[in-house]
Design a protein around this motif. Structure first.
Motif, short mmCIF file in Angstrom:
data_model
loop_
_atom_site.label_atom_id
_atom_site.label_comp_id
_atom_site.label_asym_id
_atom_site.label_seq_id
_atom_site.Cartn_x
_atom_site.Cartn_y
_atom_site.Cartn_z
N PHE A 128 11.33 21.64 19.53
CA PHE A 128 12.78 21.62 19.61
C PHE A 128 13.26 22.23 20.93
CE2 PHE A 128 12.19 20.32 15.44
CZ PHE A 128 13.38 20.05 14.79
N ALA A 129 12.34 22.62 21.78
CA ALA A 129 12.64 23.09 23.13
C ALA A 129 11.39 22.84 23.98
CB ALA A 129 13.00 24.57 23.14
N SER A 130 11.58 22.66 25.27
CA SER A 130 10.45 22.34 26.14
C SER A 130 10.47 23.26 27.36
CB SER A 130 10.56 20.87 26.58
OG SER A 130 9.44 20.50 27.35
N PRO A 131 9.27 23.70 27.80
CA PRO A 131 7.94 23.36 27.29
C PRO A 131 7.59 24.14 26.03
CG PRO A 131 7.72 24.89 29.11
CD PRO A 131 9.20 24.57 28.99
N CYS A 132 6.66 23.59 25.24
CA CYS A 132 6.24 24.26 24.01
C CYS A 132 4.80 23.86 23.70
CB CYS A 132 7.17 23.89 22.86
SG CYS A 132 6.88 24.86 21.35
N TYR A 133 3.86 24.42 24.47
CA TYR A 133 2.43 24.23 24.22
C TYR A 133 2.00 22.78 24.20
CZ TYR A 133 3.49 28.93 22.66
OH TYR A 133 3.98 30.21 22.59
N GLY A 134 2.67 21.95 24.96
CA GLY A 134 2.28 20.55 25.06
C GLY A 134 2.77 19.66 23.94
N LEU A 135 3.58 20.18 23.01
CA LEU A 135 4.11 19.36 21.93
C LEU A 135 5.11 18.34 22.47
CD1 LEU A 135 4.85 21.98 19.12
CD2 LEU A 135 3.15 20.16 19.00
N PRO A 136 5.12 17.14 21.92
CA PRO A 136 6.22 16.21 22.22
C PRO A 136 7.54 16.85 21.78
CG PRO A 136 4.45 15.11 21.02
CD PRO A 136 4.15 16.57 20.96
N THR A 137 8.63 16.43 22.38
CA THR A 137 9.93 17.04 22.11
C THR A 137 10.83 16.12 21.29
OG1 THR A 137 9.76 18.24 24.21
CG2 THR A 137 11.93 18.17 23.15
N VAL A 138 11.48 16.69 20.27
CA VAL A 138 12.47 15.95 19.50
C VAL A 138 13.75 15.86 20.33
CG1 VAL A 138 13.83 15.88 17.37
CG2 VAL A 138 11.51 16.83 17.35
N PRO A 139 14.31 14.68 20.54
CA PRO A 139 15.59 14.59 21.26
C PRO A 139 16.68 15.38 20.54
CG PRO A 139 14.57 12.42 21.04
CD PRO A 139 13.80 13.34 20.16
N GLY A 140 17.56 16.02 21.30
CA GLY A 140 18.61 16.84 20.72
C GLY A 140 19.40 16.16 19.62
N PRO A 141 19.84 14.91 19.81
CA PRO A 141 20.63 14.25 18.77
C PRO A 141 19.84 13.99 17.48
CG PRO A 141 20.97 13.18 20.89
CD PRO A 141 19.83 14.13 21.06
N ASP A 142 18.51 14.06 17.54
CA ASP A 142 17.68 13.76 16.37
C ASP A 142 17.20 15.01 15.64
OD1 ASP A 142 17.95 11.11 17.09
OD2 ASP A 142 16.01 11.03 18.13
N MET A 143 17.53 16.20 16.15
CA MET A 143 16.95 17.42 15.57
C MET A 143 17.39 17.65 14.14
SD MET A 143 16.99 20.06 18.81
CE MET A 143 15.93 19.74 20.24
N ALA A 144 18.69 17.54 13.87
CA ALA A 144 19.18 17.79 12.51
C ALA A 144 18.62 16.76 11.54
CB ALA A 144 20.70 17.78 12.48
N SER A 145 18.50 15.51 11.97
CA SER A 145 17.99 14.48 11.07
C SER A 145 16.49 14.65 10.83
CB SER A 145 18.27 13.08 11.63
OG SER A 145 17.66 12.90 12.90
N ASP A 146 15.75 15.18 11.81
CA ASP A 146 14.33 15.47 11.62
C ASP A 146 14.15 16.52 10.52
OD1 ASP A 146 11.43 15.32 13.17
OD2 ASP A 146 11.84 17.34 12.41
N VAL A 147 15.00 17.54 10.55
CA VAL A 147 14.95 18.59 9.52
C VAL A 147 15.31 18.01 8.15
CG1 VAL A 147 16.00 20.76 8.76
CG2 VAL A 147 15.37 20.44 11.16
N GLN A 148 16.35 17.18 8.10
CA GLN A 148 16.74 16.58 6.83
C GLN A 148 15.64 15.67 6.29
OE1 GLN A 148 19.48 17.22 4.88
NE2 GLN A 148 18.22 16.03 3.45
N ARG A 149 14.96 14.97 7.18
CA ARG A 149 13.87 14.10 6.74
C ARG A 149 12.77 14.91 6.05
NH1 ARG A 149 10.30 9.94 10.58
NH2 ARG A 149 9.13 8.96 8.87
N ALA A 150 12.51 16.12 6.56
CA ALA A 150 11.51 16.98 5.91
C ALA A 150 11.98 17.38 4.52
CB ALA A 150 11.25 18.21 6.77
N PHE A 151 13.24 17.79 4.38
CA PHE A 151 13.76 18.13 3.05
C PHE A 151 13.63 16.94 2.10
CE2 PHE A 151 16.48 21.60 5.08
CZ PHE A 151 15.82 22.64 4.44
#
Length: 297
Positions: free
Chosen positions: A166-189
Motif C-alpha cells: 500500500f506504499a512503495s517501496p516495500c520489499y519488492g512487493l507489487p503496489t496496489v493503486p491508490g483508488p483500489d486500496m479500499a476495494s482490495d480490503v473489502q474483497r478480503a472481508f
C-alpha cells in the motif's frame, strides 16, 4: 517469498505512530442499542395464550462491537501499535496468514502457506490470538479460515486481499493503486464471509507494514483501524526457534503487540517458538489477549 525474508530483518522500518485511546464505534453502538431495545420490547409482549409453566422469551444477547479508533487528522485511517497506558501484564500475539494473489500455482505445487499445527498448539495452550489473514489465503484454505473464524479464542483481521503493498517501496512487493486500496480490503472481508468465518474484526494490517499518509487517506472509506506492532518476532524465514523466542521474550512489555506469521513455508519455526514463548511469559505473569481486548483496555 523473498519478500518475507527481507521482512524478518526490516519490519520495524515501515513507519508506525504511537497508539491512541480508542474511541467507541458510534454506528455499531447505536445499532447494538437499537437491537437490544427491540429485543427487550419483544420479550415483554404477552403471547395470545400465555402459559404459567413456560416463561416468555428472553431478549437476544447483543455482542459488544469490537473497539475501533477515531479517524486521525483530516480523516486519515487511525493506526494502533500497542497499549501505551497502564502496567497490566497483557500481551497480544498476532499471526499474519500471508498469501499473495499470484501464489496459487505454488500452492498447487505443494507449497504450504498455512500452519494448522501452530493453530492447534495455540488451542492446546489456551492462547487467545488475532490472525491477520489475506483474502487469497482464505480462498486457498476456506475450511481453516472458517475454523479459525469460528473459534472464540481467535479473531480474524484483514491483511488485504492480495498482499500487495500500500506504499512503495516495500520489499519488492507489487503496489496496489491508490483508488483500489479500499476495494482490495473489502474483497478480503468478502472472502472471509464466503469461507464462513464469524469472528471477524474491523482491523487491517498493511502488507510489509508499509504505509504513508496517501495510503491512510485512500483506506479511509474502508472504515478500519490499522494495526501494527511494537515487538517484531523475526520469525520470517528463521531457522532457530530459540532465537525467535528470545527476541519476543526480550521485547515484550505490558501492553505489547507481537507480530508473527502463520505460514509454514515462510515461517517454519514459529510453532516451536510459541511452545517456549507462552509458558515463559505466563511465568512472568502475562495474560494473552486478542487485539480487540488489548484495544479496549
Amino acid at each position: 517469498m523473498a519478500v518475507l525474508g527481507l521482512l524478518s530483518a526490516a519490519l520495524v522500518g515501515c513507519g508506525t505512530q504511537d497508539a491512541e485511546t480508542p474511541a467507541p464505534n458510534a454506528k455499531a453502538t447505536a445499532k447494538a442499542t437499537a437491537t437490544a431495545t427491540a429485543g427487550a420490547a419483544t420479550a415483554g409482549t404477552p403471547s395470545p395464550r400465555p402459559s404459567a409453566a413456560a416463561p416468555g422469551p428472553k431478549p437476544a444477547r447483543v455482542p459488544a462491537a469490537p473497539p475501533t479508533m477515531a479517524p486521525g487528522p483530516g480523516g486519515l485511517t487511525p493506526v494502533y501499535t500497542h497499549r501505551a497506558k497502564g502496567t497490566e501484564k497483557v500481551v497480544a500475539l498476532t499471526f499474519d496468514a500471508d498469501m499473495t494473489a499470484d501464489q496459487g500455482p505454488r500452492a498447487a505445487d505443494g507449497e504450504h502457506f498455512d500452519n494448522p499445527e501452530l493453530i492447534a498448539t495455540l488451542r492446546r495452550l489456551k492462547v487467545d490470538a488475532t490472525v491477520f489473514m489475506t483474502g487469497r489465503w482464505a480462498e486457498e484454505y476456506p475450511d481453516q479460515a472458517k475454523s479459525i473464524g469460528g473459534d472464540p479464542r481467535f479473531e480474524i483481521a484483514n491483511h488485504s486481499y492480495s498482499h500487495y503493498a500500500f506504499a512503495s517501496p516495500c520489499y519488492g512487493l507489487p503496489t496496489v493503486p491508490g483508488p483500489d486500496m479500499a476495494s482490495d480490503v473489502q474483497r478480503a472481508f468478502d472472502s472471509f464471509r464466503d469461507a464462513g468465518a464469524v469472528n471477524v474484526v474491523p482491523y487491517f494490517r498493511f502488507p510489509g507494514g508499509c504505509y504513508d499518509d496517501a495510503a491512510l487517506r485512500a483506506l479511509a472509506p474502508a472504515g478500519v483501524t490499522a494495526v501494527q506492532w511494537d515487538v517484531v518476532s523475526g520469525d520470517a524465514f528463521a531457522k532457530d526457534a530459540d532465537a525467535v523466542a528470545e527476541q519476543v521474550l526480550d521485547g515484550v512489555k505490558p501492553g505489547s503487540l507481537v507480530v508473527m506469521h502463520c505460514t509454514r513455508s515462510a515461517a517454519p519455526v514459529t510453532e516451536r517458538a510459541i511452545r517456549r514463548i507462552v509458558p515463559e511469559l505466563r511465568a512472568r505473569g502475562y495474560r494473552f489477549v486478542k487485539v480487540s481486548e488489548l484495544m479496549s483496555r
